[in-house]
Scaffold this motif. Structure first.
Motif: not given
Length: 87
Positions: A22, A29, A31, A38, A40, A44-45, A59, A61-62
């Motif tokens: 994670r 991070f 995506c 973004t 982390a 939200k990942i 993993w 992105c939301e």
């Protein structure tokens, strides 16, 4: 019912393994779908998985994970969305 329990148990084991990878500590991070970077820990990942077989994909992105979920994890629906966007 036992098959659902086996799938859930397998999913938990895979999730624990992936949890070690994670992104954390306010690290950047990117995506793999939208390619947005973004932070982390701030954004939200989430860990994406195939809901029919429990296979962990990685993993995201939301937002992208939600988008895949709205397409019911169905590549055909995603392809129709691509064709729509190309109009």
């Amino acid at each position: 019912m036992p098959q659902i329990k086996r799938w859930y148990s397998h999913s938990l084991r895979c999730g624990k393994k992936w949890e070690l990878t994670r992104p954390s500590g306010y690290s950047p991070f990117k995506c793999p779908i939208c390619e947005k970077t973004t932070i982390a820990g701030i954004s939200k990942i989430v860990l994406d998985q195939n809901h029919s077989n429990g296979h962990v994909r990685g993993w995201l992105c939301e937002s992208c994970n939600t988008g895949i979920g709205r397409f019911d994890d169905d590549p055909e629906i995603a392809l129709r969305a691509i064709m729509w966007l190309k109009r």
